[in-house]
Write an enzyme that holds these catalytic residues in place. Sequence first.
Site, PDB file in Angstrom:
ATOM      1  CB  CYS A 152     -20.683  13.565 -10.199  1.00 63.37           C
ATOM      2  SG  CYS A 152     -21.239  14.495 -11.653  1.00 63.37           S
ATOM      3  CD  GLU A 199     -20.827   7.500 -13.820  1.00 69.78           C
ATOM      4  OE1 GLU A 199     -20.294   8.064 -14.787  1.00 69.78           O
ATOM      5  OE2 GLU A 199     -21.725   8.051 -13.125  1.00 69.78           O
ATOM      6  NE  ARG A 242     -19.272  10.831 -19.360  1.00 71.09           N
ATOM      7  CZ  ARG A 242     -19.694  12.088 -19.442  1.00 71.09           C
ATOM      8  NH1 ARG A 242     -19.205  12.879 -20.375  1.00 71.09           N
ATOM      9  NH2 ARG A 242     -20.616  12.558 -18.618  1.00 71.09           N
ATOM     10  NE  ARG A 244     -18.110  11.052 -15.401  1.00 66.96           N
ATOM     11  CZ  ARG A 244     -17.490  12.049 -15.996  1.00 66.96           C
ATOM     12  NH1 ARG A 244     -16.152  12.035 -16.087  1.00 66.96           N
ATOM     13  NH2 ARG A 244     -18.156  13.069 -16.495  1.00 66.96           N
TER      14      ARG A 244
END
Length: 409
Positions: A152, A199, A242, A244
């Site tokens: 990422c 993800e 969090r 995502r």
Amino acid sequence: MNEYPVLKDIKQKKNSISNLDQLERAIITHHVSTKLSVYELSEEIISKLGEANSVYQAIQEQLFPNGSAPFHGPKIGDEDFTFIDLFAGIGGFRMALQSLNGRCVFSSEYDKYAQQTYFANYGEVPFGDITSDVVKSFIPETFDILCGGFPCQPFSIAGVSKKISLGRLHGFDDIKQGNLFFHLAEIIAKHRPKAFFLENVKNLVSHDKGNTFNVIKETLLKLNYSFDYKVLDGKYFVPQHRERTIIVGFNKEYFGEDVNFDFSLLTIPDEKQRVDSILQPDPDPKFTLSDKLWNYLQEYAKKHKEKGNGFGFGLIKPDGITRTISARYNKDGSEILIPQDGKNPRRLTPQECAALQGYPLFPINTKDMHHSFVIPVSDTQAYKQFGNSVVMPLIAAVGKVLVQKFEKI
């Protein structure tokens, strides 16, 4: 059988398990766990070291001095589906999909310390660099799901800012990291799994004014897969904010043109998450901040507050949730600090970080000591690994809806 150019060198090695390199261990452990012909080179590697049964026993004793790994997954033939685990990290996807009775048939992770953690928990040494043709040659021909949290940093807000400040490129212009997505797409194109499950960071959707995300979407659509995504917050599954980006796609050749993934079918826990549910009662004093560091963080926060910025440390409330834990947590722990009576705040312990991401950790969030996540690395590496991890229960919730689609075919 795969051609393995290093095989000839084994003849010159001593008759010792310790002389096996990372690739050889990956081949052997994958063969042991899957019995797939793509890994049958394992038998030739073993034959150079001695009689097969004694060598396998020696490997088991050396690599598992305390017994077997705790999370092997379903036995061969008992699984409901198979999957491969790319950019595997410490196995958040693997644990989630194994909990749904999936069996992993290939894993790949570049970082040597994450490989250690993965092996300790799943009994399998991941293959290394997924850009390598040698590594790709060991991917089984058929499997049901390709999953992974592809790197990422090229797309994250922090990563982009850092690269710009250093005069470096980002996104797909980052040759080393950004283009890893195209290796993932290449594997999908070659093996044609029933589905992919990916993800990435929240910022993936908006990076470069949406151009990066559009390239990813168009690439996967052109492979004749559906494409659905949603930014999900892990706070409903663990006591951590969090967000995502989750991406799911189905092979239209298998499911038909009208297939899609419905995120509204996810089961969201009703119970409110509380960070005090994962805190240990008597943590080692080493996790308490020094006077120097605590004073620095307070002065830093004060300075930025005066400038109207939001930068600063994050003291948790026991009945609330934490900020997002990052891979840099070991540096000062500033994003998540635990207040303590009569002394400076402390960092989370690595065990608490594991629980914060939803991994079972005895006795914090599981009573089963035999199925408790193993942390075989230093605190520094553990913080990095958990900071880079997925929220495992969220992945399991998405995975549950995904595999239900298989049952309807």
